[in-house]
Design a protein around this motif. Sequence first.
Motif, PDB file in Angstrom:
ATOM      1  N   VAL A 184       0.845  -1.206   0.000  1.00 35.08           N
ATOM      2  CA  VAL A 184       0.000   0.000   0.000  1.00 35.08           C
ATOM      3  C   VAL A 184       0.878   1.253   0.000  1.00 35.08           C
ATOM      4  CG1 VAL A 184      -1.674   1.337   1.360  1.00 35.08           C
ATOM      5  CG2 VAL A 184      -1.977  -1.118   1.091  1.00 35.08           C
ATOM      6  N   ALA A 189       2.409   2.263  -3.241  1.00 33.94           N
ATOM      7  CA  ALA A 189       1.498   2.761  -4.286  1.00 33.94           C
ATOM      8  C   ALA A 189       1.137   4.230  -4.102  1.00 33.94           C
ATOM      9  CB  ALA A 189       0.227   1.920  -4.294  1.00 33.94           C
ATOM     10  N   ALA A 190       1.642   4.842  -3.025  1.00 33.37           N
ATOM     11  CA  ALA A 190       1.334   6.270  -2.782  1.00 33.37           C
ATOM     12  C   ALA A 190       2.530   6.963  -2.144  1.00 33.37           C
ATOM     13  CB  ALA A 190       0.120   6.391  -1.876  1.00 33.37           C
ATOM     14  N   GLU A 191       2.434   8.270  -2.106  1.00 28.84           N
ATOM     15  CA  GLU A 191       3.520   9.068  -1.525  1.00 28.84           C
ATOM     16  C   GLU A 191       3.458   8.999   0.013  1.00 28.84           C
ATOM     17  OE1 GLU A 191       5.388  10.957  -3.714  1.00 28.84           O
ATOM     18  OE2 GLU A 191       6.663  11.864  -2.203  1.00 28.84           O
ATOM     19  N   GLU A 192       2.249   9.168   0.524  1.00 28.88           N
ATOM     20  CA  GLU A 192       2.050   9.193   1.969  1.00 28.88           C
ATOM     21  C   GLU A 192       0.645   8.668   2.269  1.00 28.88           C
ATOM     22  OE1 GLU A 192       3.841  12.798   3.739  1.00 28.88           O
ATOM     23  OE2 GLU A 192       2.029  12.804   4.974  1.00 28.88           O
ATOM     24  N   VAL A 193       0.527   7.800   3.270  1.00 29.48           N
ATOM     25  CA  VAL A 193      -0.767   7.162   3.539  1.00 29.48           C
ATOM     26  C   VAL A 193      -1.149   7.358   5.009  1.00 29.48           C
ATOM     27  CG1 VAL A 193      -1.997   4.956   3.545  1.00 29.48           C
ATOM     28  CG2 VAL A 193      -0.358   5.443   1.743  1.00 29.48           C
ATOM     29  N   ALA A 194      -2.381   7.780   5.235  1.00 30.20           N
ATOM     30  CA  ALA A 194      -2.866   7.988   6.610  1.00 30.20           C
ATOM     31  C   ALA A 194      -3.095   6.647   7.305  1.00 30.20           C
ATOM     32  CB  ALA A 194      -4.169   8.779   6.569  1.00 30.20           C
ATOM     33  N   PHE A 196      -6.565   4.981   6.710  1.00 29.78           N
ATOM     34  CA  PHE A 196      -6.720   4.364   5.392  1.00 29.78           C
ATOM     35  C   PHE A 196      -5.968   3.034   5.353  1.00 29.78           C
ATOM     36  CE2 PHE A 196      -5.216   3.428   1.138  1.00 29.78           C
ATOM     37  CZ  PHE A 196      -6.406   3.424   0.427  1.00 29.78           C
ATOM     38  N   VAL A 234      -7.696  -0.464   4.480  1.00 26.99           N
ATOM     39  CA  VAL A 234      -7.367  -1.156   3.231  1.00 26.99           C
ATOM     40  C   VAL A 234      -6.695  -2.505   3.501  1.00 26.99           C
ATOM     41  CG1 VAL A 234      -5.073  -0.180   2.690  1.00 26.99           C
ATOM     42  CG2 VAL A 234      -6.644  -0.694   0.852  1.00 26.99           C
ATOM     43  N   GLN A 282      -4.112  18.461  11.775  1.00 28.48           N
ATOM     44  CA  GLN A 282      -5.108  19.067  10.891  1.00 28.48           C
ATOM     45  C   GLN A 282      -6.061  19.817  11.797  1.00 28.48           C
ATOM     46  OE1 GLN A 282      -6.878  16.126   8.337  1.00 28.48           O
ATOM     47  NE2 GLN A 282      -5.343  16.526   6.785  1.00 28.48           N
ATOM     48  N   THR A 310      -5.378   1.664  -3.404  1.00 33.83           N
ATOM     49  CA  THR A 310      -4.622   2.815  -2.904  1.00 33.83           C
ATOM     50  C   THR A 310      -4.492   3.891  -3.970  1.00 33.83           C
ATOM     51  OG1 THR A 310      -3.361   1.249  -1.568  1.00 33.83           O
ATOM     52  CG2 THR A 310      -2.475   3.471  -1.731  1.00 33.83           C
ATOM     53  N   GLN A 311      -4.172   3.461  -5.191  1.00 31.44           N
ATOM     54  CA  GLN A 311      -3.996   4.450  -6.259  1.00 31.44           C
ATOM     55  C   GLN A 311      -5.305   5.171  -6.578  1.00 31.44           C
ATOM     56  OE1 GLN A 311      -2.116   1.966  -9.159  1.00 31.44           O
ATOM     57  NE2 GLN A 311      -0.071   2.407  -8.385  1.00 31.44           N
ATOM     58  N   TYR A 314      -7.850   5.662  -4.572  1.00 27.22           N
ATOM     59  CA  TYR A 314      -8.180   6.555  -3.458  1.00 27.22           C
ATOM     60  C   TYR A 314      -7.300   7.806  -3.498  1.00 27.22           C
ATOM     61  CZ  TYR A 314      -9.406   8.115   1.227  1.00 27.22           C
ATOM     62  OH  TYR A 314      -9.855   8.856   2.286  1.00 27.22           O
ATOM     63  N   ALA A 315      -5.994   7.584  -3.724  1.00 30.52           N
ATOM     64  CA  ALA A 315      -5.051   8.717  -3.754  1.00 30.52           C
ATOM     65  C   ALA A 315      -5.385   9.677  -4.899  1.00 30.52           C
ATOM     66  CB  ALA A 315      -3.625   8.204  -3.900  1.00 30.52           C
ATOM     67  N   PRO A 322      -5.895  11.680   4.834  1.00 27.77           N
ATOM     68  CA  PRO A 322      -5.316  11.977   3.518  1.00 27.77           C
ATOM     69  C   PRO A 322      -4.369  10.888   3.007  1.00 27.77           C
ATOM     70  CG  PRO A 322      -4.271  13.293   5.236  1.00 27.77           C
ATOM     71  CD  PRO A 322      -5.349  12.505   5.902  1.00 27.77           C
ATOM     72  N   VAL A 323      -4.463  10.647   1.710  1.00 33.13           N
ATOM     73  CA  VAL A 323      -3.521   9.732   1.038  1.00 33.13           C
ATOM     74  C   VAL A 323      -2.954  10.482  -0.154  1.00 33.13           C
ATOM     75  CG1 VAL A 323      -3.284   7.545  -0.203  1.00 33.13           C
ATOM     76  CG2 VAL A 323      -4.778   7.676   1.773  1.00 33.13           C
ATOM     77  N   LYS A 324      -1.651  10.767  -0.092  1.00 31.51           N
ATOM     78  CA  LYS A 324      -1.037  11.547  -1.185  1.00 31.51           C
ATOM     79  C   LYS A 324      -0.629  10.621  -2.316  1.00 31.51           C
ATOM     80  CE  LYS A 324       0.941  15.223   1.580  1.00 31.51           C
ATOM     81  NZ  LYS A 324       2.206  15.699   2.148  1.00 31.51           N
ATOM     82  N   ALA A 325      -1.035  10.999  -3.532  1.00 23.84           N
ATOM     83  CA  ALA A 325      -0.663  10.200  -4.702  1.00 23.84           C
ATOM     84  C   ALA A 325       0.819  10.376  -4.991  1.00 23.84           C
ATOM     85  CB  ALA A 325      -1.482  10.647  -5.899  1.00 23.84           C
ATOM     86  N   LEU A 326       1.391   9.398  -5.671  1.00 24.69           N
ATOM     87  CA  LEU A 326       2.793   9.525  -6.084  1.00 24.69           C
ATOM     88  C   LEU A 326       2.924  10.742  -6.980  1.00 24.69           C
ATOM     89  CD1 LEU A 326       3.707   5.839  -6.946  1.00 24.69           C
ATOM     90  CD2 LEU A 326       4.657   7.183  -5.096  1.00 24.69           C
TER      91      LEU A 326
END
Lengths: 107, 249
Positions: free
Chosen positions: A29, A32-37, A40, A44, A72, B13-14, B16-17, B86-90
């Motif tokens: 997970v 697949a992203a830069e930063e994940v809370a 989430f 997931v 936040q 994940t992708q 959602y981001a 928040p989930v930041k996308a690549l």
Amino acid sequence: MPKNGFTPKAILDLDRIVHEPARLAILTVLAAAEEVAFLFLQRVTGLSKGNLSSHTQKLEAAGYLETVKVFQGRIPVTSFRITEDGRLALRTYHKHLRALLPEEGKR
Amino acid sequence: MSGIDTQRLEALTQTYAEFDSRKSGLATALGGLMALFMTLHVISPSMRMLTGPWWRFQAALVFLMPLIWLPLKQLLFRRLYRGLGPVKALREVAYEHQKWRWIFAIALVLMTFQTMVLLGFVSGYAGVLHHPESINHLPTKLPALWMSWLWVATLPWLYLMVAPWWIKGVEEARAYLVLVGQGVIWIAFAFNQEGANVSKLTKAWMVPVFLLIQLGVFLWALRTIKRGWLEHREYRALLLSMTPKEDTP
């Protein structure tokens, strides 16, 4: 030696930190992203809060992820980010796993 | 094998981001709805028949619509789409470029419109003040003129000033651009003075251009409402696909 490289040594070489299913899911997970809370990630992966905390601590200790804490408004939000080492470990794990699979099982 | 569906996890994940970075859904659909309302309002003949404080209220509503939309969409976003954090996308260079192109477009459109509005405003008053016989024949309501000038000159800057803090996603930038465009166009047409020296040629192209813009906004609004609603449903389905589990010791 078997054709597909399936040796006990090859299995033992797998990174055990990554091989554990919950941690593999977390790293997948995060990759697949830069930063994940946190929330989430919990939803997931389907892990409980306690399990997720324990696995992320192990991954952080191994240097595979880093924790980011931001506010936040007045609410603290915990997020995770995969490190370069974590990304490399995940790639290497997949590579090893593919090498262990019989030819017809490879994607 | 690990028994983990890594492809599904990646895809979830992708998706959602991506949603999180666009900041779309019902918040943008609301922008579309407001643009639709503005279009119908602006072209409605009843608007022109209004006078006095009621007209001023209606006009202020049109001008301030983009500024009303900003906190509303933020509220909607917080209520509906921040449940999982928040989930930041690549970071994708193409996306970043696209995003900033839109922000730049907003600035450019505002500058252009502001110039046009100021020119139109000046020519409108020039028509009224056309060749006064002496200084005593100048209109006595000069302070009102300055108030209007201030209003026209300040509002586009106000629109522009708040944008970097409130606009985060591409879809948001697009909706804001349309709402601001409508507001500024309305300034240009609302202050059209009776007796202004507008040539027949200008009148001939101004009306079709205005109607064409309104048609474009109308179609965009319908599309955005539909798209926002579909995205909202997609998001809800995404959330449902992630079943929560009870905390175990």
